[in-house]
Design an enzyme around this catalytic site. Structure first.
Site, PDB file in Angstrom:
ATOM      1  N   ASP A  90       9.532   4.490   9.315  1.00  0.00           N
ATOM      2  CA  ASP A  90       9.385   3.744   8.066  1.00  0.00           C
ATOM      3  C   ASP A  90       9.531   2.253   8.355  1.00  0.00           C
ATOM      4  O   ASP A  90      10.506   1.821   8.955  1.00  0.00           O
ATOM      5  CB  ASP A  90      10.432   4.197   7.046  1.00  0.00           C
ATOM      6  CG  ASP A  90      10.073   3.795   5.632  1.00  0.00           C
ATOM      7  OD1 ASP A  90       9.697   2.625   5.422  1.00  0.00           O
ATOM      8  OD2 ASP A  90      10.164   4.651   4.736  1.00  0.00           O
ATOM      9  N   SER A 101       6.938   2.894   0.316  1.00  0.00           N
ATOM     10  CA  SER A 101       6.889   4.176   1.034  1.00  0.00           C
ATOM     11  C   SER A 101       6.349   5.313   0.177  1.00  0.00           C
ATOM     12  O   SER A 101       5.847   6.303   0.709  1.00  0.00           O
ATOM     13  CB  SER A 101       8.287   4.551   1.530  1.00  0.00           C
ATOM     14  OG  SER A 101       8.752   3.579   2.424  1.00  0.00           O
ATOM     15  N   ASP A 110      14.269  11.142  -0.402  1.00  0.00           N
ATOM     16  CA  ASP A 110      13.728   9.776  -0.406  1.00  0.00           C
ATOM     17  C   ASP A 110      12.197   9.858  -0.426  1.00  0.00           C
ATOM     18  O   ASP A 110      11.599  10.906  -0.160  1.00  0.00           O
ATOM     19  CB  ASP A 110      14.239   9.033   0.833  1.00  0.00           C
ATOM     20  CG  ASP A 110      14.208   7.517   0.673  1.00  0.00           C
ATOM     21  OD1 ASP A 110      14.018   7.020  -0.453  1.00  0.00           O
ATOM     22  OD2 ASP A 110      14.378   6.816   1.694  1.00  0.00           O
ATOM     23  N   THR A 150       9.536   9.063   1.401  1.00  0.00           N
ATOM     24  CA  THR A 150       8.672   9.569   2.478  1.00  0.00           C
ATOM     25  C   THR A 150       8.726  11.088   2.625  1.00  0.00           C
ATOM     26  O   THR A 150       7.672  11.733   2.673  1.00  0.00           O
ATOM     27  CB  THR A 150       9.027   8.872   3.803  1.00  0.00           C
ATOM     28  OG1 THR A 150       9.078   7.461   3.585  1.00  0.00           O
ATOM     29  CG2 THR A 150       8.046   9.201   4.892  1.00  0.00           C
ATOM     30  N   ARG A 203       9.830   7.480  -7.724  1.00  0.00           N
ATOM     31  CA  ARG A 203      10.569   7.925  -6.541  1.00  0.00           C
ATOM     32  C   ARG A 203      12.070   8.037  -6.771  1.00  0.00           C
ATOM     33  O   ARG A 203      12.769   8.722  -6.024  1.00  0.00           O
ATOM     34  CB  ARG A 203      10.289   6.978  -5.378  1.00  0.00           C
ATOM     35  CG  ARG A 203      10.696   5.548  -5.650  1.00  0.00           C
ATOM     36  CD  ARG A 203      10.336   4.602  -4.512  1.00  0.00           C
ATOM     37  NE  ARG A 203      11.194   4.788  -3.352  1.00  0.00           N
ATOM     38  CZ  ARG A 203      11.040   4.159  -2.193  1.00  0.00           C
ATOM     39  NH1 ARG A 203      10.041   3.305  -2.034  1.00  0.00           N
ATOM     40  NH2 ARG A 203      11.851   4.362  -1.201  1.00  0.00           N
ATOM     41  N   GLU A 263      10.550  11.769  10.029  1.00  0.00           N
ATOM     42  CA  GLU A 263      10.651  10.356   9.655  1.00  0.00           C
ATOM     43  C   GLU A 263      11.873   9.669  10.252  1.00  0.00           C
ATOM     44  O   GLU A 263      13.003  10.127  10.062  1.00  0.00           O
ATOM     45  CB  GLU A 263      10.737  10.208   8.126  1.00  0.00           C
ATOM     46  CG  GLU A 263      10.734   8.725   7.733  1.00  0.00           C
ATOM     47  CD  GLU A 263      11.225   8.410   6.332  1.00  0.00           C
ATOM     48  OE1 GLU A 263      11.943   9.241   5.748  1.00  0.00           O
ATOM     49  OE2 GLU A 263      10.918   7.310   5.847  1.00  0.00           O
ATOM     50  N   ASP A 314      13.110   0.772   8.436  1.00  0.00           N
ATOM     51  CA  ASP A 314      12.827   0.017   7.210  1.00  0.00           C
ATOM     52  C   ASP A 314      14.110  -0.454   6.542  1.00  0.00           C
ATOM     53  O   ASP A 314      14.230  -1.623   6.172  1.00  0.00           O
ATOM     54  CB  ASP A 314      12.041   0.910   6.242  1.00  0.00           C
ATOM     55  CG  ASP A 314      12.005   0.377   4.824  1.00  0.00           C
ATOM     56  OD1 ASP A 314      11.082  -0.385   4.509  1.00  0.00           O
ATOM     57  OD2 ASP A 314      12.916   0.713   4.034  1.00  0.00           O
ATOM     58  N   LYS A 315      15.068   0.439   6.400  1.00  0.00           N
ATOM     59  CA  LYS A 315      16.250   0.079   5.607  1.00  0.00           C
ATOM     60  C   LYS A 315      17.042  -1.034   6.294  1.00  0.00           C
ATOM     61  O   LYS A 315      17.609  -1.904   5.625  1.00  0.00           O
ATOM     62  CB  LYS A 315      17.106   1.329   5.367  1.00  0.00           C
ATOM     63  CG  LYS A 315      16.365   2.378   4.515  1.00  0.00           C
ATOM     64  CD  LYS A 315      17.201   3.600   4.228  1.00  0.00           C
ATOM     65  CE  LYS A 315      16.360   4.754   3.677  1.00  0.00           C
ATOM     66  NZ  LYS A 315      15.563   4.433   2.481  1.00  0.00           N
ATOM     67  N   HIS A 321      15.132  -4.369   5.898  1.00  0.00           N
ATOM     68  CA  HIS A 321      15.505  -4.943   4.602  1.00  0.00           C
ATOM     69  C   HIS A 321      16.833  -5.680   4.700  1.00  0.00           C
ATOM     70  O   HIS A 321      17.039  -6.703   4.066  1.00  0.00           O
ATOM     71  CB  HIS A 321      15.671  -3.836   3.554  1.00  0.00           C
ATOM     72  CG  HIS A 321      14.390  -3.316   2.970  1.00  0.00           C
ATOM     73  ND1 HIS A 321      13.552  -4.081   2.211  1.00  0.00           N
ATOM     74  CD2 HIS A 321      13.820  -2.078   3.029  1.00  0.00           C
ATOM     75  CE1 HIS A 321      12.508  -3.353   1.817  1.00  0.00           C
ATOM     76  NE2 HIS A 321      12.649  -2.135   2.312  1.00  0.00           N
ATOM     77  N   ASP A 342       4.613   3.770   7.871  1.00  0.00           N
ATOM     78  CA  ASP A 342       4.013   3.831   6.528  1.00  0.00           C
ATOM     79  C   ASP A 342       3.486   2.466   6.082  1.00  0.00           C
ATOM     80  O   ASP A 342       2.432   2.383   5.468  1.00  0.00           O
ATOM     81  CB  ASP A 342       4.979   4.435   5.490  1.00  0.00           C
ATOM     82  CG  ASP A 342       6.347   3.788   5.489  1.00  0.00           C
ATOM     83  OD1 ASP A 342       6.607   2.908   6.337  1.00  0.00           O
ATOM     84  OD2 ASP A 342       7.162   4.166   4.621  1.00  0.00           O
ATOM     85  N   HIS A 343       4.224   1.415   6.436  1.00  0.00           N
ATOM     86  CA  HIS A 343       3.797   0.049   6.082  1.00  0.00           C
ATOM     87  C   HIS A 343       4.473  -0.898   7.052  1.00  0.00           C
ATOM     88  O   HIS A 343       5.435  -0.540   7.715  1.00  0.00           O
ATOM     89  CB  HIS A 343       4.184  -0.282   4.636  1.00  0.00           C
ATOM     90  CG  HIS A 343       5.650  -0.065   4.343  1.00  0.00           C
ATOM     91  ND1 HIS A 343       6.636  -0.888   4.844  1.00  0.00           N
ATOM     92  CD2 HIS A 343       6.294   0.919   3.663  1.00  0.00           C
ATOM     93  CE1 HIS A 343       7.818  -0.429   4.450  1.00  0.00           C
ATOM     94  NE2 HIS A 343       7.645   0.676   3.749  1.00  0.00           N
ATOM     95  N   HIS A 350       8.729  -5.850   2.416  1.00  0.00           N
ATOM     96  CA  HIS A 350       7.674  -5.259   3.246  1.00  0.00           C
ATOM     97  C   HIS A 350       6.572  -6.294   3.437  1.00  0.00           C
ATOM     98  O   HIS A 350       6.463  -7.244   2.668  1.00  0.00           O
ATOM     99  CB  HIS A 350       7.048  -4.042   2.549  1.00  0.00           C
ATOM    100  CG  HIS A 350       8.023  -2.961   2.240  1.00  0.00           C
ATOM    101  ND1 HIS A 350       7.721  -1.918   1.413  1.00  0.00           N
ATOM    102  CD2 HIS A 350       9.292  -2.754   2.660  1.00  0.00           C
ATOM    103  CE1 HIS A 350       8.753  -1.114   1.321  1.00  0.00           C
ATOM    104  NE2 HIS A 350       9.726  -1.605   2.066  1.00  0.00           N
TER     105      HIS A 350
HETATM  106 MG    MG Z   1      10.985   6.426   4.116  1.00  0.00          MG
HETATM  107 ZN    ZN Z   2      11.412  -0.512   2.475  1.00  0.00          ZN
END
Ligand code: MG
Ligand code: ZN
Length: 480
Positions: A57, A109, A166, A168, A179, A343, A348-349, A352, A390-391, A448
């Site tokens: 992610d 996501s 979550d 994903t 979500r 995943e 990602d987290k 952030h 994912d991004h 993102h």
């Molecule tokens: Mg995710």
């Molecule tokens: Zn994110």
């Protein structure tokens, strides 16, 4: 013309890394002619029996490069064992009363996962439902790639280091407008989708109702909440899972001990024909991070320091452990094939959170899980392995020697890599306050970004990832 042969001697690269000697060895971990053999086979071998899909992610090109450089420039990652690569665009769409929907270049996501899960563009925050006039107006439920594999009699698995509810992991086995509606206690914004209102219920309820053969991750609190309505009213989602034959484990030892036979006598003739599904929930929220390290700061950042590794508590399985176990459970005595999504969620987290070591540690752990999948693929060449993100995300590798007006404009961390050099990472998509303004004290959540993401593949069907495609094209690739 044949491509140049690229080889690397692992022992030599480790020695070079240890002494800090930097000669220009190419990355990649291929045996002589291995690339040519893999490509030649992929030209004719297009239908996989099994698919293992791994996504980091937020793991864009900068994140995978930061992990690669931190580990040592001459030290190839497992993902470098995948010779077929391409790029995917990841844009989502904005709400509208009807098509055409305007593109949203900075997706989340939920929308990106819905792309490969269903082949359809949708709104951010939406889980395997189509777009609609507003975010709180549910869209049409879309059939997912996991549902298609199940319909063909295959086994299916869904593994994450995040809460398993979550966005994903949710896209495979649930359909919901927002979500955030993860468990029975979180349905305030999705009231019309509660079971009592005739809907499918929360993401946790739907994942269990889908009878996904292997569900492993965090998020126990979503499953110990009480279901208010429907056939399991008054029970928890764990109770509902056990009513539906799930075996339930909550720590690494429990996972290591479990088989898909369940606690049944060996003479039970249904033992192999009728495997019991496994629900493993190892933390109440997201799973613990692998690494920690210096906090990001504005301006020049900290004095260079290495990351602190091995921070995950021993009672939580690693992503590689979960991957290995999921493959065993799905593969065991199964001639109908399987689909498995893995995943690495907290890349990602931690991106952030401007946490460079957290982010790199999760990327390295994700790459270790890729190694597990590729080792299985080596002995099971009828398996397609696909890796992507994912991004894209915010972190950037920048110059360590910047000063004065050339300083990075965001929050930065300086890391001492395993080569003994300084890797400067900066996070500049949120929070500095603009030109002439004082930086805000605590880093806010970084955003993102909208870049294409890399896609890697190995095995039957892997040619589909070549070139530049869109994440919705993955749906067909993953469908086998
Ligand atoms: Mg995710
Ligand atoms: Zn994110």
């Amino acid at each position: 013309m044949m491509p140049k042969r690229i080889t690397i001697v692992l022992a030599a690269s480790v020695a070079l890394a240890a002494t800090g000697v930097g000669t220009a060895l190419a990355i990649g971990a291929f045996a002589p002619n291995e690339k040519e053999r893999v490509v030649a086979r992929a030209l004719t071998d297009t239908h996989p029996k099994n698919v293992i899909f791994l996504l980091g992610d937020g793991m864009g090109t900068q994140e995978i490069t930061a992990a690669r450089y931190y580990q040592g420039v001459n030290n190839p990652l497992n993902v470098d064992r995948m010779p077929l690569t391409g790029f995917d665009t990841t844009w989502s769409v904005k709400p509208a009363a009807a098509a055409p929907y305007l593109p949203d270049y900075d997706p989340d996501s939920a929308s990106t996962g819905t792309m490969w899960a269903t082949g359809t563009k949708t709104l951010d925050e939406r889980i395997s439902q189509g777009p609609s006039s507003a975010i709180n107006v549910p869209g049409a439920n879309l059939q997912t790639v996991l549902e298609r594999w199940q319909r063909r009699g295959a086994r299916v698995g869904d593994v994450s280091t995040a809460e398993i509810t979550d966005a994903t992991p949710a896209v495979l086995a649930s359909h919901i407008s927002l979500r955030g509606c993860q468990g029975p206690a979180d349905m305030g914004s999705c009231a019309s989708e509660r079971k009592g209102a005739g809907g499918l219920g929360s993401i946790a309820e739907q994942e269990v109702d889908h009878k996904v053969d292997v569900l492993l991750g965090g998020g126990r609190n979503r499953f110990t909440a009480t279901i208010p309505d429907g056939p399991d009213a008054g029970k928890t989602v764990v109770d509902s899972a056990q009513r539906q034959r799930y075996q339930y484990v909550t720590d690494a030892a429990g996972l290591a001990a479990i088989t898909n036979k369940g606690p049944r006598p060996f003479f039970d003739r249904d033992r192999d024909r009728d495997p019991k599904p496994v629900l493993g929930l190892f933390t109440t929220g997201n799973m613990s991070l692998e690494w920690s390290g210096p906090a990001a700061a504005t301006g020049k950042g900290n004095d260079p320091a290495p990351c602190v590794e091995n921070q995950r508590p021993a009672n939580e399985p690693s992503l590689a452990d979960m991957t290995s176990k999921a493959i065993k459970l799905l593969d065991d005595n199964n001639n109908r094939g399987f689909f498995l999504q893995i995943e690495g969620a907290s890349i990602d987290k931690q991106d952030h959170a401007t946490n460079a070591c957290g982010q790199i540690g999760e990327t390295v752990a994700f790459d270790t899980a890729i190694g597990v999948a590729l080792d299985y693929q080596k002995s099971h060449p009828d398996t397609l392995v696909v890796v992507t993100a994912d991004h894209a995300h915010t972190s950037q590798i920048v110059g360590e020697d910047a000063s004065g007006s050339g300083l990075p404009t965001g929050y930065s961390t300086n890391l001492t890599t395993k080569d003994g050099s300084t890797l400067s990472l900066t996070y500049g998509t949120a929070g500095y306050g603009g030109a002439g303004a004082a930086p805000v004290a605590a880093p806010p959540s970084q955003q993102h970004t909208g870049s294409v993401v890399p896609v890697w593949a190995r095995g039957p069907g892997s040619l589909a990832v070549l070139g530049t495609n869109d994440h919705t094209d993955l749906f067909k690739t993953l469908d086998g």
